[in-house]
Design a protein around this motif. Structure first.
Motif, PDB file in Angstrom:
ATOM      1  N   UNK B  37       0.833  -1.197   0.000  1.00 22.84           N
ATOM      2  CA  UNK B  37       0.000   0.000   0.000  1.00 22.84           C
ATOM      3  C   UNK B  37       0.869   1.248   0.000  1.00 22.84           C
ATOM      4  N   UNK B  38       0.463   2.213  -0.792  1.00 20.16           N
ATOM      5  CA  UNK B  38       1.070   3.535  -0.729  1.00 20.16           C
ATOM      6  C   UNK B  38       0.068   4.418  -0.015  1.00 20.16           C
ATOM      7  N   UNK B  39       0.438   4.838   1.195  1.00 17.64           N
ATOM      8  CA  UNK B  39      -0.493   5.558   2.047  1.00 17.64           C
ATOM      9  C   UNK B  39      -0.010   6.990   2.186  1.00 17.64           C
ATOM     10  N   UNK B  40      -0.907   7.930   2.013  1.00 18.71           N
ATOM     11  CA  UNK B  40      -0.472   9.318   2.174  1.00 18.71           C
ATOM     12  C   UNK B  40      -1.601  10.288   1.947  1.00 18.71           C
ATOM     13  N   UNK B 196      -6.866   2.371   7.772  1.00 20.83           N
ATOM     14  CA  UNK B 196      -7.428   1.061   8.090  1.00 20.83           C
ATOM     15  C   UNK B 196      -7.369   0.120   6.896  1.00 20.83           C
ATOM     16  N   UNK B 197      -7.723   0.634   5.736  1.00 16.14           N
ATOM     17  CA  UNK B 197      -7.703  -0.178   4.523  1.00 16.14           C
ATOM     18  C   UNK B 197      -6.289  -0.660   4.228  1.00 16.14           C
ATOM     19  N   UNK B 198      -5.311   0.254   4.385  1.00 14.43           N
ATOM     20  CA  UNK B 198      -3.922  -0.098   4.106  1.00 14.43           C
ATOM     21  C   UNK B 198      -3.470  -1.235   5.021  1.00 14.43           C
ATOM     22  N   UNK B 244      -2.714   3.420  15.403  1.00 14.91           N
ATOM     23  CA  UNK B 244      -2.315   4.568  16.224  1.00 14.91           C
ATOM     24  C   UNK B 244      -0.954   5.099  15.804  1.00 14.91           C
ATOM     25  N   UNK B 245      -0.028   4.153  15.589  1.00  8.93           N
ATOM     26  CA  UNK B 245       1.335   4.537  15.222  1.00  8.93           C
ATOM     27  C   UNK B 245       1.327   5.343  13.916  1.00  8.93           C
ATOM     28  N   UNK B 246       0.608   4.812  12.916  1.00  6.61           N
ATOM     29  CA  UNK B 246       0.585   5.482  11.615  1.00  6.61           C
ATOM     30  C   UNK B 246      -0.156   6.812  11.720  1.00  6.61           C
ATOM     31  N   UNK B 247      -1.229   6.807  12.476  1.00  2.33           N
ATOM     32  CA  UNK B 247      -2.021   8.027  12.684  1.00  2.33           C
ATOM     33  C   UNK B 247      -1.123   9.147  13.215  1.00  2.33           C
ATOM     34  N   UNK B 248      -0.320   8.814  14.227  1.00  2.00           N
ATOM     35  CA  UNK B 248       0.573   9.823  14.827  1.00  2.00           C
ATOM     36  C   UNK B 248       1.585  10.306  13.804  1.00  2.00           C
TER      37      UNK B 248
END
Lengths: 268, 262
Positions: B37-40, B196-198, B244-248
């Motif tokens: 996944x490319x998340x951004x 969440x999807x990622x 949580x980690x990614x959210x931060x």
């Protein structure tokens, strides 16, 4: 099938609907009858000069006479043929021009100012030049009918090509589609409604071109009859041609409208 | 040697007034059969990157290799799914599914049967002769998946293909998609802004930052979450921890980005 639900109020609604439709039909008939009745009466009572404005009964008499001696069919045939030819040539040429404008950005940028000028130019002003160039005959008159609608349909259709969702192209390109494939699979089918809508406008325009062409040069056709009637001061003949033209133009417009409906239904 | 290799991809968009730096020095590798996944945030160049891999645009700098060879020198099919299905409304479902091989001029008789088989695989039968507007959003996106798989793509690029669907349909389709891709052993890249999807779908996540678009960090999804279906994964404690980690991290990137703009 959907289940049949109904309610007494629905029948009332249907009745109102058909009543409304009937009222509209009545209104239309009244205008029609009043117009011709008023024309006939005012002409007979010399409220208007019958020599200039003629009267419905004279026009009908003339129509019957020309119908019987075959000249109605003769002149009508020529004008209808010229109009249809002008319409088809103009529209098809317009779509082809739109294709090239879409295909090459550079081409479209180069010809842009010329298109703007040519679009703004009143095409009937080209009449004398076309007649000198092509000679007095069918070809000049058909050219008049075609030239009047070619640029405007090209511009409208080209715009339609641009309004097609770019993501359809993206889908095709992800399969490695060529530009021609993009056109054939996405651009053309998506723009068909736009192309058909130009048909309706072009029917009216090519009538203008053909009638003006006949004014200038012809020795047969409905436009010629108008000019001839004017010259010999036979305004019954002028009005007879006018009524015929109005009837035929409306018929052609309806024909295109039906064709549009049919095609859109087929395309869904 | 990795299946897909991106080496220092940079991309600039040009126009008369600006030269926009869209992507900066992006390199990563993907193993065969993996789901990335490319998340951004929006504007980080995710879609640009996908378009480059799909060869819809040429990168200003950098190379892409598939199976060790430059991607543009191979005649390989790459599947691309967009936010919406973009089925052609004037074609039947069957003709929509078959458009790939026809465009690629690889049409063989028997492809109609293959297409019908794929439609059955995506759970749609008896709709081959219907038109797209007779189908629901979820069904249409399944047809789009069948259309994408029709050319046996070596690589599947998914540009937020679930974003236009309602939440329930989205969850069902996510799970369905993962099963299909595992079945066909497809290597896939998903672009999304949905954390969440990622997590629920991927093996690896690349977190991207904007201005210019670049890879910020690489996050490996833990085995326990990876092997669960997207719906089950969302209930796992590790999922929440990672979320949580990614959210931060994303919040922090956001503040940095805002600060650099002032």
């Amino acid at each position: 099938m959907t289940p049949k639900t109904t309610h007494p109020a629905y029948n009332v609604y249907l009745q109102q609907l058909s009543r409304e439709k009937r009222l509209i039909k009545y209104g239309q008939s009244i205008i029609f009858i009043c117009f011709f009745a008023f024309w006939e009466i005012s002409s007979r009572l010399h409220w208007i000069d019958p020599l200039i404005f003629s009267s419905p009964s004279r026009v009908v008499n003339l129509m019957v006479r020309y119908l019987l001696d075959g000249s109605l069919w003769f002149h009508m045939r020529i004008t209808v043929f010229e109009t249809l030819a002008g319409f088809f040539i103009g529209t098809i040429a317009g779509v082809i021009l739109a294709f090239f404008l879409w295909y090459s950005k550079r081409f479209s940028a180069i010809v842009d100012p010329y298109l703007v000028v040519f679009n703004a130019l009143p095409k009937v002003a080209l009449g004398p030049i076309i007649i000198v160039a092509l000679g007095p005959g069918y070809s000049s008159i058909i050219t008049m009918g075609a030239i009047i609608c070619v640029i405007v349909s090209a511009l409208v259709v080209y715009n339609g090509f641009h309004e097609v969702d770019a993501n359809y192209i993206k889908v095709l390109q992800s399969f490695g589609a060529s530009k021609w494939q993009n056109f054939k699979e996405a651009i053309l089918p998506a723009s068909l409604p736009t192309i058909i809508s130009t048909f309706k406008v072009n029917v009216g325009l090519s009538w203008v071109g053909v009638i003006v062409g006949e004014f200038l040069v012809a020795s047969k056709g409905l436009g010629y009859l108008i000019v001839y009637g004017f010259q010999v001061f036979n305004f019954t003949l002028v009005l007879y041609s006018l009524v015929l033209i109005a009837f035929l133009a409306a018929l052609m417009y309806q024909g295109v409208a039906y064709f549009e409906k049919w095609l859109l239904k087929k395309l869904r | 040697m990795s299946y897909l290799e991106l080496a220092s991809i940079s991309h600039y968009y040009f126009n008369e007034k600006h030269c926009t730096h869209a992507l900066d020095n992006i390199s990563f590798q993907v193993e065969k059969g993996h789901f990335i996944s490319l998340l951004g945030p929006s504007g980080c160049g995710k879609t640009t990157l996908l378009s480059i891999i799909a060869q819809l645009i040429n990168p200003t700098e950098g190379t892409i290799k598939l199976k060790g060879l430059p991607i543009d020198q191979q005649n390989i099919a790459i599947g691309y799914m967009l936010q919406q299905d973009y089925l052609f409304p004037w074609k039947t479902i069957l003709d929509n599914v078959c458009i790939g091989p026809k465009i690629r001029r690889e049409w063989v008789t028997g492809d109609y049967d293959k297409a019908k088989g794929l439609l059955t695989k995506v759970g749609l039968t008896d709709i081959a002769n219907k038109y797209p507007d007779q189908l629901s959003g979820g069904m249409r996106q399944r047809v789009a998946l069948a259309r994408t798989l029709m050319t046996d793509p070596a690589l599947l690029l998914l540009d937020e293909p679930f974003s236009a669907l309602d939440f329930q349909t989205k969850l069902i389709l996510e799970a369905f998609m993962i099963d299909m891709l595992k079945d066909y052993q497809k290597t896939s890249l998903l672009v999304t802004h949905d954390i969440g999807e990622a997590i629920a779908m991927s093996d690896d996540i690349f977190l991207m930052k904007a201005n210019p678009g670049a890879i910020h960090s690489h996050i490996s999804v833990p085995e326990q979450v990876r092997n669960l279906s997207p719906i089950e994964a969302r209930k796992h404690p590790e999922y929440h921890q990672l979320f949580d980690q990614i959210w931060k991290e994303m919040n922090q990137l956001d503040t940095e980005n805002d600060a650099s703009r002032v």
